[in-house]
Write a protein that holds these residues in place. Structure first.
Motif, short mmCIF file in Angstrom:
data_model
loop_
_atom_site.label_atom_id
_atom_site.label_comp_id
_atom_site.label_asym_id
_atom_site.label_seq_id
_atom_site.Cartn_x
_atom_site.Cartn_y
_atom_site.Cartn_z
N VAL A 107 5.32 -6.14 -5.66
CA VAL A 107 5.46 -5.48 -4.35
C VAL A 107 4.13 -5.37 -3.61
O VAL A 107 4.07 -4.78 -2.53
CB VAL A 107 6.10 -4.08 -4.48
CG1 VAL A 107 7.50 -4.19 -5.06
CG2 VAL A 107 5.24 -3.14 -5.32
N LYS A 108 3.05 -5.92 -4.19
CA LYS A 108 1.76 -5.87 -3.50
C LYS A 108 1.86 -6.55 -2.13
O LYS A 108 2.44 -7.63 -2.01
CB LYS A 108 0.68 -6.56 -4.34
CG LYS A 108 0.21 -5.76 -5.53
CD LYS A 108 -0.87 -6.50 -6.30
CE LYS A 108 -1.35 -5.67 -7.49
NZ LYS A 108 -2.37 -6.41 -8.29
N GLY A 109 1.30 -5.89 -1.14
CA GLY A 109 1.34 -6.44 0.21
C GLY A 109 2.59 -6.08 0.98
O GLY A 109 2.68 -6.33 2.19
N THR A 110 3.57 -5.49 0.30
CA THR A 110 4.81 -5.08 0.97
C THR A 110 4.97 -3.57 0.93
O THR A 110 5.22 -2.93 1.96
CB THR A 110 6.03 -5.73 0.29
OG1 THR A 110 5.89 -7.15 0.31
CG2 THR A 110 7.32 -5.34 1.01
N VAL A 111 4.80 -2.98 -0.24
CA VAL A 111 4.93 -1.54 -0.43
C VAL A 111 3.53 -0.98 -0.68
O VAL A 111 2.73 -1.57 -1.40
CB VAL A 111 5.86 -1.23 -1.60
CG1 VAL A 111 5.93 0.28 -1.86
CG2 VAL A 111 7.26 -1.78 -1.35
N GLU A 112 3.25 0.18 -0.08
CA GLU A 112 1.92 0.79 -0.25
C GLU A 112 1.68 1.19 -1.70
O GLU A 112 2.52 1.84 -2.33
CB GLU A 112 1.78 2.01 0.65
CG GLU A 112 0.40 2.66 0.56
CD GLU A 112 0.29 3.95 1.38
OE1 GLU A 112 -0.78 4.58 1.34
OE2 GLU A 112 1.30 4.33 2.04
N LEU A 113 0.50 0.80 -2.22
CA LEU A 113 0.12 1.13 -3.58
C LEU A 113 -1.16 1.96 -3.58
O LEU A 113 -1.99 1.84 -2.68
CB LEU A 113 -0.11 -0.14 -4.41
CG LEU A 113 1.04 -1.13 -4.52
CD1 LEU A 113 0.61 -2.34 -5.35
CD2 LEU A 113 2.27 -0.48 -5.13
N SER A 114 -1.32 2.78 -4.60
CA SER A 114 -2.56 3.54 -4.77
C SER A 114 -3.63 2.62 -5.35
O SER A 114 -3.37 1.47 -5.70
CB SER A 114 -2.32 4.71 -5.72
OG SER A 114 -2.17 4.24 -7.05
N LYS A 115 -4.84 3.13 -5.49
CA LYS A 115 -5.93 2.33 -6.06
C LYS A 115 -5.68 1.99 -7.51
O LYS A 115 -6.30 1.09 -8.07
CB LYS A 115 -7.26 3.06 -5.90
CG LYS A 115 -7.36 4.36 -6.69
CD LYS A 115 -8.72 5.02 -6.49
CE LYS A 115 -8.85 6.31 -7.29
NZ LYS A 115 -10.18 6.94 -7.11
N PHE A 116 -4.73 2.69 -8.14
CA PHE A 116 -4.37 2.41 -9.53
C PHE A 116 -3.15 1.50 -9.63
O PHE A 116 -2.65 1.24 -10.72
CB PHE A 116 -4.09 3.71 -10.28
CG PHE A 116 -5.25 4.67 -10.29
CD1 PHE A 116 -6.40 4.37 -11.00
CD2 PHE A 116 -5.19 5.84 -9.56
CE1 PHE A 116 -7.48 5.25 -11.00
CE2 PHE A 116 -6.27 6.72 -9.55
CZ PHE A 116 -7.42 6.42 -10.27
N GLY A 117 -2.67 1.01 -8.48
CA GLY A 117 -1.51 0.13 -8.49
C GLY A 117 -0.18 0.84 -8.53
O GLY A 117 0.86 0.20 -8.67
N GLU A 118 -0.17 2.15 -8.38
CA GLU A 118 1.08 2.91 -8.39
C GLU A 118 1.70 2.90 -6.99
O GLU A 118 0.99 2.90 -5.99
CB GLU A 118 0.82 4.35 -8.82
CG GLU A 118 0.24 4.48 -10.23
CD GLU A 118 -0.28 5.87 -10.52
OE1 GLU A 118 -0.11 6.33 -11.66
OE2 GLU A 118 -0.84 6.50 -9.61
#
Length: 521
Positions: free
Chosen positions: A457-468
């Motif tokens: 979901v990278k680039g589509t859904v917002e992630l934290s700096k830890f990838g959550e």
């Protein structure tokens, strides 16, 4: 061999046997052969349809085969299948005796239709809670297809063989003498690996599915709860179930699931699956998401693309993809996975009996692993990156009381050393002095936390700096109609009971979103 309670349970099960069969034992004069003979005599005495012979001539002693009259079944246990494998023994007896398995006729026919001949050897340990799934899947295949030969081998009982074949993780499956797979596998996974056209057929079927109201991606505690809550609303619900239970399947003891004093991960995972299947949920097994496309980019419905190329559509999506073991990310680690680098002390610990091992990680998981391993191996060295361990005080006290454990704090692991086939050492740096050191453990157990399964979901859904996945108080993401729950999100405290609650909350939020948006599925 069996205590009174187990014996009574087994005798009740064996009443379901309808077809006579033989247990053919290959024995020698050793203690293990005496124990196996006693067990088999006890079993044979429980049913007039079971006959015991002790004139087997298999090279592995002790071992025994199960042979139904009039068939060419090729199933052998080079083990005394108790512990976690007692259920595997019971199922082998029942299936050989004609009791029907629970698998669908479609799955059973797929097993029978496999072309060619297969000689499987599966190495397991009796303390491994991951092994029974693989053992039982191969057992079923051997009973259903006479061209499939299966030998189930206890690595602790045949330690010389394990060392010669350099098996350092269980379950490990060899096919026709070559390495085939490592880790827990279901019947469906084995079939997919053997039948190269299965993925394309699955993709074609999935592409024909009508859009869902709610599609849940992931089938751990959060995903299962989300699917149940959605189905109870009477809306069209689907769940991508790569592995029911997720990370929980790798958890041996669970003692903080409120109202259940003690249980095991696989047992709770099976209960989750059974609960989900009570409802009208479209369970799509062995499927993993590869990408997600928001509704505004996909013509009104959210699209989830799977790794096999299929595309599913839904009005709302709940991401509950959980997490995986965090790796050290140092040279040599990936090269020696399952060759000395391990992540499950309960599964792989018995393979290092009498040897020296290292545990990386001073949190609760690491300290618990070190305590468990100390009862099996010669010596344990625990590495903690920080100046102090993070584990609960009661666990630290227990660890420090063990005479065959050393604790190294402020220690940074830098490289896994191997001899080309297995782990030979571990290099580390003293962070206080910057001095480099090397130990020579036979095994390295990595217990340094988890990483969220969110790459797709990278680039589509917002992630934290830890990838959550970043979620709000309602479990909503930054993408309309997409919600998330469990260990893959920013919600603190990665616990089973919290994940279940978050899954239920995300599902209720998704339903609220649906009734406020009129796009029909």
């Amino acid at each position: 061999m069996l205590d009174q309670q187990l014996a009574a349970q087994l005798k009740a099960y064996l009443e379901r046997v309808t077809q006579p069969f033989e247990l053919v034992a290959s024995l020698d004069e050793g203690k293990s052969s005496t124990e196996l003979r006693s067990l088999l005599e006890q079993i044979a005495g429980m049913s007039d349809k079971i006959t015991l012979r002790t004139d087997g001539n298999d090279a592995r002693k002790p071992s025994f085969s199960l042979q139904r009259q009039g068939t060419d079944t090729q199933l052998r246990f080079a083990a005394i299948p108790l512990g976690h494998e007692f259920t595997s023994l019971v199922l082998a007896l029942l299936w050989t005796g004609g009791h029907p398995p629970k698998e669908s006729e479609e799955t059973l026919q797929a097993i029978r239709d496999l072309p060619g001949e297969y000689n499987f050897e599966v190495y397991m340990s009796l303390s491994c809670h991951s092994c029974p799934d693989t053992v039982q899947a191969l057992t079923l295949m051997a009973i259903q297809n006479p061209n499939i030969k299966v030998t189930i081998i206890d690595g602790a009982l045949y330690q010389k063989e394990v060392e010669e074949r350099q098996i350092m993780g269980v379950p490990t499956v060899h096919l026709n003498g070559e390495m085939f797979a490592n880790g827990r596998m279901t019947v469906e996974e084995l079939l997919a690996k053997l039948d190269t056209g299965a993925a394309a057929r699955d993709a074609a079927k999935l592409n024909q599915k009508a859009p869902f109201d709610v599609l849940v991606v992931g089938s751990g505690p959060a995903g299962a709860a989300a699917a149940i809550y959605a189905a109870r609303k009477g809306i069209r619900t689907g769940i991508l179930a790569e592995r029911f239970g997720g990370q929980m399947m790798d958890t041996l003891s669970i003692e903080n699931f409120i109202s259940v004093q003690e249980t095991e991960g696989p047992k709770l995972s099976a209960a989750l699956e059974a609960h989900v299947r009570q409802y009208d949920v479209d369970v799509m097994a062995l499927q993993r998401a590869a990408a997600i496309k928001p509704a505004e980019q996909a013509g009104g419905l959210i699209e989830v693309t799977l790794e096999n190329g299929a595309v599913l559509k839904s009005r709302a999506v709940i991401l509950a993809t959980g997490a995986r073991w965090r790796e050290m990310n140092i040279p040599g680690e990936s090269e020696y996975k399952t060759k000395g680098v391990a992540f499950c002390p309960h599964c792989d610990g018995p393979l290092f009996k009498g040897k020296k091992v290292a545990v990386v990680g001073g949190g609760n998981s690491g300290v618990e692993a070190a305590i468990d391993l100390a009862g099996i191996v010669e010596h344990v060295t625990l590495f903690e990156f920080m100046p102090e361990m993070k584990a609960d005080a009661v666990l630290q006290d227990k660890l420090r009381s063990l005479k065959n454990v050393d604790i190294l704090t402020n220690a940074q692991t830098t490289e896994v050393i191997g001899d080309g086939t297995k782990v030979a050492g571990l290099r580390y740096k003293d962070r206080a002095s910057n001095e480099e050191h090397q130990l020579d453990p036979a095994g390295i157990f990595v217990q340094i936390g988890l990483l969220p399964n969110t790459d797709f979901v990278k680039g589509t859904v917002e992630l934290s700096k830890f990838g959550e996945i970043v979620v709000d108080a309602r479990g909503a993401t930054n993408v309309p109609g997409v919600f998330a729950a469990g260990d893959c999100t920013t919600v603190p405290y990665k616990q089973i009971i919290i994940s279940m609650g978050e899954g239920a909350k995300a599902s209720l939020s998704a339903f609220d979103y649906l009734i406020r948006n009129s796009t029909p599925a």
